[in-house]
Design a protein around this motif. Structure first.
Motif, PDB file in Angstrom:
ATOM      1  N   LEU A  77       0.332  -1.553   0.541  1.00 21.28           N
ATOM      2  CA  LEU A  77      -0.325  -0.088  -0.173  1.00 21.28           C
ATOM      3  C   LEU A  77       0.445   0.777   0.184  1.00 21.28           C
ATOM      4  O   LEU A  77       0.626   2.125  -0.679  1.00 21.28           O
ATOM      5  N   SER A  78       2.111   1.009   0.437  1.00 22.69           N
ATOM      6  CA  SER A  78       2.606   2.439   1.177  1.00 22.69           C
ATOM      7  C   SER A  78       4.402   2.395   0.304  1.00 22.69           C
ATOM      8  O   SER A  78       4.335   0.884   0.995  1.00 22.69           O
ATOM      9  N   PHE A  79       5.092   2.720   0.732  1.00 16.76           N
ATOM     10  CA  PHE A  79       6.409   3.059   0.721  1.00 16.76           C
ATOM     11  C   PHE A  79       6.953   2.203   2.115  1.00 16.76           C
ATOM     12  O   PHE A  79       8.078   1.726   2.587  1.00 16.76           O
ATOM     13  N   SER A  80       6.199   2.973   2.961  1.00 17.57           N
ATOM     14  CA  SER A  80       6.424   2.503   4.504  1.00 17.57           C
ATOM     15  C   SER A  80       6.066   1.199   4.908  1.00 17.57           C
ATOM     16  O   SER A  80       6.690   0.805   5.819  1.00 17.57           O
ATOM     17  N   ASP A  81       5.835   0.528   3.440  1.00 17.40           N
ATOM     18  CA  ASP A  81       5.136  -1.132   3.917  1.00 17.40           C
ATOM     19  C   ASP A  81       6.846  -1.959   4.441  1.00 17.40           C
ATOM     20  O   ASP A  81       6.862  -2.255   4.963  1.00 17.40           O
ATOM     21  N   SER A  82       8.076  -1.288   3.756  1.00 15.31           N
ATOM     22  CA  SER A  82       9.411  -2.012   3.681  1.00 15.31           C
ATOM     23  C   SER A  82       9.750  -1.033   5.368  1.00 15.31           C
ATOM     24  O   SER A  82      11.374  -1.730   5.368  1.00 15.31           O
ATOM     25  N   PHE A  83       9.243   0.041   6.063  1.00 16.54           N
ATOM     26  CA  PHE A  83       9.375   0.384   7.099  1.00 16.54           C
ATOM     27  C   PHE A  83       9.227  -0.577   8.416  1.00 16.54           C
ATOM     28  O   PHE A  83       9.877  -1.335   9.166  1.00 16.54           O
ATOM     29  N   PHE A  84       7.897  -1.148   8.142  1.00 11.90           N
ATOM     30  CA  PHE A  84       6.410  -1.276   9.490  1.00 11.90           C
ATOM     31  C   PHE A  84       7.446  -2.623   9.219  1.00 11.90           C
ATOM     32  O   PHE A  84       6.723  -3.792  10.388  1.00 11.90           O
ATOM     33  N   LEU A  85       7.173  -3.615   7.833  1.00 13.90           N
ATOM     34  CA  LEU A  85       7.139  -4.766   8.548  1.00 13.90           C
ATOM     35  C   LEU A  85       8.650  -5.603   8.690  1.00 13.90           C
ATOM     36  O   LEU A  85       8.364  -6.346   9.978  1.00 13.90           O
ATOM     37  N   PRO A  86       9.754  -5.162   8.093  1.00 14.30           N
ATOM     38  CA  PRO A  86      10.836  -5.393   8.338  1.00 14.30           C
ATOM     39  C   PRO A  86      11.247  -5.370  10.002  1.00 14.30           C
ATOM     40  O   PRO A  86      11.807  -6.287  10.708  1.00 14.30           O
ATOM     41  N   ALA A  87      10.497  -4.336  10.504  1.00 17.88           N
ATOM     42  CA  ALA A  87      11.266  -3.517  11.786  1.00 17.88           C
ATOM     43  C   ALA A  87      10.460  -3.807  12.463  1.00 17.88           C
ATOM     44  O   ALA A  87      11.126  -4.290  14.099  1.00 17.88           O
ATOM     45  N   LEU A  88       9.758  -4.675  12.359  1.00 23.70           N
ATOM     46  CA  LEU A  88       8.386  -5.068  13.556  1.00 23.70           C
ATOM     47  C   LEU A  88       8.268  -6.676  14.095  1.00 23.70           C
ATOM     48  O   LEU A  88       8.187  -6.544  15.016  1.00 23.70           O
ATOM     49  N   LEU A  89       8.810  -7.536  13.123  1.00 21.18           N
ATOM     50  CA  LEU A  89       8.675  -8.245  13.578  1.00 21.18           C
ATOM     51  C   LEU A  89      10.316  -8.920  13.713  1.00 21.18           C
ATOM     52  O   LEU A  89      11.307  -8.531  14.114  1.00 21.18           O
ATOM     53  N   LYS A  90      10.557 -10.127  15.055  1.00 22.87           N
ATOM     54  CA  LYS A  90      11.029 -10.791  15.382  1.00 22.87           C
ATOM     55  C   LYS A  90      12.465 -10.920  14.179  1.00 22.87           C
ATOM     56  O   LYS A  90      13.685 -10.917  14.597  1.00 22.87           O
ATOM     57  N   ARG A  91      12.158 -11.521  13.323  1.00 23.20           N
ATOM     58  CA  ARG A  91      13.556 -11.651  12.128  1.00 23.20           C
ATOM     59  C   ARG A  91      12.982 -11.288  11.355  1.00 23.20           C
ATOM     60  O   ARG A  91      12.996 -10.357  10.870  1.00 23.20           O
ATOM     61  N   ARG A  92      14.590 -11.136  10.734  1.00 15.56           N
ATOM     62  CA  ARG A  92      15.919 -10.430   9.649  1.00 15.56           C
ATOM     63  C   ARG A  92      14.488 -10.963   8.809  1.00 15.56           C
ATOM     64  O   ARG A  92      14.369 -12.017   7.991  1.00 15.56           O
ATOM     65  N   VAL A  93      14.177  -9.801   7.304  1.00 12.71           N
ATOM     66  CA  VAL A  93      13.445  -9.921   6.796  1.00 12.71           C
ATOM     67  C   VAL A  93      13.983  -9.124   5.244  1.00 12.71           C
ATOM     68  O   VAL A  93      13.932  -8.180   5.395  1.00 12.71           O
ATOM     69  N   THR A  94      14.415 -10.787   4.262  1.00 10.94           N
ATOM     70  CA  THR A  94      14.584  -9.737   2.642  1.00 10.94           C
ATOM     71  C   THR A  94      14.152 -10.006   1.345  1.00 10.94           C
ATOM     72  O   THR A  94      13.381 -11.062   1.524  1.00 10.94           O
ATOM     73  N   PHE A  95      13.985  -8.704   1.041  1.00 15.55           N
ATOM     74  CA  PHE A  95      13.360  -8.391  -0.077  1.00 15.55           C
ATOM     75  C   PHE A  95      14.325  -8.176  -1.045  1.00 15.55           C
ATOM     76  O   PHE A  95      15.743  -8.231  -0.847  1.00 15.55           O
ATOM     77  N   ILE A  96      13.612  -8.246  -2.077  1.00 14.48           N
ATOM     78  CA  ILE A  96      14.135  -7.724  -3.491  1.00 14.48           C
ATOM     79  C   ILE A  96      13.936  -6.277  -3.163  1.00 14.48           C
ATOM     80  O   ILE A  96      12.505  -6.263  -3.359  1.00 14.48           O
ATOM     81  N   ALA A  97      14.621  -5.226  -4.126  1.00 14.16           N
ATOM     82  CA  ALA A  97      14.102  -4.077  -4.466  1.00 14.16           C
ATOM     83  C   ALA A  97      14.806  -3.812  -5.871  1.00 14.16           C
ATOM     84  O   ALA A  97      15.771  -4.267  -6.142  1.00 14.16           O
ATOM     85  N   LYS A  98      13.945  -2.713  -6.726  1.00  9.91           N
ATOM     86  CA  LYS A  98      14.803  -1.555  -7.586  1.00  9.91           C
ATOM     87  C   LYS A  98      16.005  -1.443  -7.706  1.00  9.91           C
ATOM     88  O   LYS A  98      16.270  -0.482  -7.045  1.00  9.91           O
ATOM     89  N   ALA A  99      16.701  -1.581  -8.643  1.00  6.45           N
ATOM     90  CA  ALA A  99      18.198  -1.507  -8.641  1.00  6.45           C
ATOM     91  C   ALA A  99      18.227   0.601  -8.856  1.00  6.45           C
ATOM     92  O   ALA A  99      19.519   0.911  -7.897  1.00  6.45           O
ATOM     93  N   GLU A 100      16.774   0.995  -8.944  1.00  2.00           N
ATOM     94  CA  GLU A 100      17.016   2.332  -8.548  1.00  2.00           C
ATOM     95  C   GLU A 100      16.955   3.023  -7.121  1.00  2.00           C
ATOM     96  O   GLU A 100      17.617   3.837  -6.982  1.00  2.00           O
ATOM     97  N   TYR A 101      16.865   2.137  -6.506  1.00  2.00           N
ATOM     98  CA  TYR A 101      16.733   2.695  -4.971  1.00  2.00           C
ATOM     99  C   TYR A 101      18.885   2.692  -4.984  1.00  2.00           C
ATOM    100  O   TYR A 101      18.764   3.308  -3.998  1.00  2.00           O
ATOM    101  N   PHE A 102      19.143   2.270  -5.169  1.00  2.43           N
ATOM    102  CA  PHE A 102      21.325   1.610  -5.281  1.00  2.43           C
ATOM    103  C   PHE A 102      21.799   3.505  -5.764  1.00  2.43           C
ATOM    104  O   PHE A 102      22.576   2.811  -5.671  1.00  2.43           O
TER     105      PHE A 102
END
Length: 268
Positions: free
Chosen positions: A36-61
């Motif tokens: 729903l939002s760019f903030s999804d990539s903050f809330f989901l990995p930050a609040l879960l106990k385990r580390r979550v690895t997403f793929i991200a478009k190269a433009e972000y880098f």
């Protein structure tokens, strides 16, 4: 991320979470979430106990400037994997290989099946590819996730978040697709797996489901906006022309009245 960002998110937004027990404490798993939002990539990995690895478009880098460097530092810092999306097929294969590598390390791989953020808060058709192929190639369980109200925290295009919104995360029970293992090249099976996951996300999120791809919906909305803008400009132009005609008519009427008065005075 978890030591600094997560406490700040809890303080300022008080996010709620249901079903975290559905994520195994160890071992591989795939998280399939709505987007729903760019903030999804903050809330989901930050609040879960385990580390979550997403793929991200190269433009972000690779985006230049201060904002680009900060974005790249963030994504690198949280271990996200860059994927070049300039070639659709090559990007898909790269995403699949990256996902399989994460699963083979016994970690949690996160994916947004819609492929992009929802333009209007609705849930769109999941793309056949990364999610289903990684699941069938590895046998890892797929855990559906629903992000709730994150689009209200940070609507598309808005930089400063809204602090009066309390978002949530609802995590469903793991889905087992081991019965299809080894069939990752069967497109009908891939579509069936993807649709089953999307149905669970819809059930968890309560979103309205639209059976088209979000990218197509974005194009449609952009075209509608372009047409609406063109209509508005045409209407403004017509109103301006009408106003000019009216002003001209009023000036001609005033000039005629003044001439008649002058002739009357001359006759007197």
């Amino acid at each position: 991320m978890k030591m600094i960002v997560a406490p700040l998110l809890r303080i300022f937004f008080r996010p709620w979470m249901e079903g975290e027990e559905n994520i195994p404490d160890e071992g591989p798993a795939i998280l399939a979430s709505n987007h729903l939002s760019f903030s999804d990539s903050f809330f989901l990995p930050a609040l879960l106990k385990r580390r979550v690895t997403f793929i991200a478009k190269a433009e972000y880098f690779t985006t230049p400037g201060i904002k680009g460097r900060l974005t790249a530092a963030f994504f690198k810092g949280v271990g996200q994997l860059p994927v070049d999306r300039s070639g659709a097929r090559g990007a898909g294969e790269a995403a699949i290989r990256s996902g399989i590598a994460v699963i083979e390390r016994g970690e949690v791989f996160g994916v947004y099946p819609e492929g992009t953020r929802s333009p209007d808060g609705k849930l769109y058709r999941g793309k056949v590819g990364g999610l289903a192929r990684v699941a069938l190639a590895t046998g890892a369980p797929v855990i559906p996730v629903a992000m709730i109200d994150t689009e209200k925290v940070q609507p598309p295009g808005q930089v400063i978040p809204n602090f009066g919104v309390r978002p949530g995360i609802r995590i469903g029970r793991p889905l087992d697709f081991s019965r299809y293992q080894g069939m990752e090249n069967d497109r009908f099976i891939l579509r069936s797996v993807t649709d089953e996951v999307m149905y669970e996300i819809m059930r968890l999120s309560g979103q309205e489901y639209v059976d088209i791809y979000a990218t197509a919906a974005k194009r449609q909305l952009a075209e509608e906006k372009k047409a609406a803008d063109a209509d508005r400009k045409a209407q403004q132009k017509a109103e301006k022309a009408a106003s000019a005609e009216q002003e001209k008519a009023e000036q001609e009427t005033a000039a005629g009245r003044e001439k008649a008065e002058q002739e009357k005075d001359a006759g007197a």
